[in-house]
Design a protein around this motif. Structure first.
Motif, PDB file in Angstrom:
ATOM      1  N   UNK A  61      21.290  34.262  29.582  1.00 31.66           N
ATOM      2  CA  UNK A  61      22.110  33.052  29.439  1.00 31.66           C
ATOM      3  C   UNK A  61      23.537  33.268  29.946  1.00 31.66           C
ATOM      4  N   UNK A  62      24.112  34.443  29.688  1.00 33.35           N
ATOM      5  CA  UNK A  62      25.504  34.731  30.055  1.00 33.35           C
ATOM      6  C   UNK A  62      25.632  36.170  30.539  1.00 33.35           C
ATOM      7  N   UNK A  63      26.542  36.394  31.476  1.00 31.39           N
ATOM      8  CA  UNK A  63      26.835  37.760  31.896  1.00 31.39           C
ATOM      9  C   UNK A  63      27.310  38.574  30.704  1.00 31.39           C
ATOM     10  N   UNK A  64      26.937  39.824  30.699  1.00 30.32           N
ATOM     11  CA  UNK A  64      27.407  40.776  29.692  1.00 30.32           C
ATOM     12  C   UNK A  64      27.872  42.022  30.435  1.00 30.32           C
ATOM     13  N   UNK A  71      33.283  48.807  24.881  1.00 31.12           N
ATOM     14  CA  UNK A  71      33.345  47.463  24.302  1.00 31.12           C
ATOM     15  C   UNK A  71      32.456  46.511  25.094  1.00 31.12           C
ATOM     16  N   UNK A  72      31.914  45.529  24.400  1.00 31.30           N
ATOM     17  CA  UNK A  72      31.079  44.507  25.027  1.00 31.30           C
ATOM     18  C   UNK A  72      31.937  43.323  25.449  1.00 31.30           C
ATOM     19  N   UNK A  73      31.756  42.877  26.680  1.00 31.97           N
ATOM     20  CA  UNK A  73      32.381  41.666  27.202  1.00 31.97           C
ATOM     21  C   UNK A  73      31.267  40.666  27.471  1.00 31.97           C
ATOM     22  N   UNK A  74      31.553  39.380  27.275  1.00 32.10           N
ATOM     23  CA  UNK A  74      30.534  38.353  27.458  1.00 32.10           C
ATOM     24  C   UNK A  74      31.127  37.170  28.212  1.00 32.10           C
ATOM     25  N   UNK A  75      30.315  36.582  29.086  1.00 37.17           N
ATOM     26  CA  UNK A  75      30.652  35.327  29.746  1.00 37.17           C
ATOM     27  C   UNK A  75      31.862  35.395  30.644  1.00 37.17           C
ATOM     28  N   UNK A  76      32.803  34.488  30.423  1.00 34.32           N
ATOM     29  CA  UNK A  76      34.000  34.395  31.255  1.00 34.32           C
ATOM     30  C   UNK A  76      34.792  35.692  31.241  1.00 34.32           C
ATOM     31  N   UNK A  77      34.753  36.418  30.146  1.00 40.24           N
ATOM     32  CA  UNK A  77      35.482  37.681  30.063  1.00 40.24           C
ATOM     33  C   UNK A  77      34.932  38.700  31.067  1.00 40.24           C
ATOM     34  N   UNK A  78      33.623  38.640  31.334  1.00 38.45           N
ATOM     35  CA  UNK A  78      33.027  39.517  32.348  1.00 38.45           C
ATOM     36  C   UNK A  78      33.510  39.104  33.734  1.00 38.45           C
TER      37      UNK A  78
END
Length: 126
Positions: A61-64, A71-78
C-alpha cells in the motif's frame, strides 16, 4: 559492505511503483554501487519488516524504508528521504519535508497510495 543509509522496500507488482523506483535507481546508480541506498522487492521477502509490525499488504500500500539507525519510514517520509539523496531532487525534499508542508505531503501521498492500492487490487496485481 556497510549497512545502507537507506533501504527502500517497494512492490514491483505495481506498475506505477515499479516505474517510480526504476527512475530513482537510474538517478542513484552511484549511491547504489557505493552501498548507500538499496531497493528491495517486498514480494521476495514478505516478512522483512514484520519486526516493525508492517505486513506485506502495508508495504504494498505504501513505500517503507529503514534508515541507517534502523528506524522505519513510511509513505511520504520515504519519498522525501529518497529525494534528499537524489542528485537534483533535494529541493523536493526541502519543499515537501519542511514542518509546514509535511502534513499536507503525507496526506496527499496517503490518498494517492490508497487509490493506487485499490486499482492494483482490482487489476489482480497480487
Amino acid at each position: 559492505m556497510p549497512k545502507p543509509l537507506l533501504t527502500v522496500w517497494y512492490n514491483t507488482r505495481c506498475p506505477v511503483c515499479d516505474a517510480g523506483i526504476s527512475h530513482q535507481k537510474r538517478r542513484l546508480v552511484e549511491a547504489i554501487k557505493a552501498g548507500h541506498v538499496e531497493f528491495r522487492d517486498i514480494n521476495f521477502e514478505p516478512q522483512a519488516l514484520s519486526v516493525f509490525g508492517a505486513s506485506l499488504e502495508d508495504i504494498r500500500r505504501r513505500l517503507h524504508a529503514t534508515d541507517a539507525e534502523g528506524r522505519l519510514l513510511v509513505g511520504a517520509d520515504v519519498a522525501i528521504a529518497v529525494w534528499r539523496i537524489t542528485p537534483g531532487e533535494g529541493w523536493l525534499a526541502t519543499l515537501l519535508g519542511n514542518p509546514i508542508a509535511l502534513p499536507l505531503a503525507r496526506f496527499a501521498y496517503d490518498r494517492f497510495a490508497d487509490l493506487l492500492y485499490a486499482w492494483n487490487r482490482r487489476e489482480g496485481r497480487w
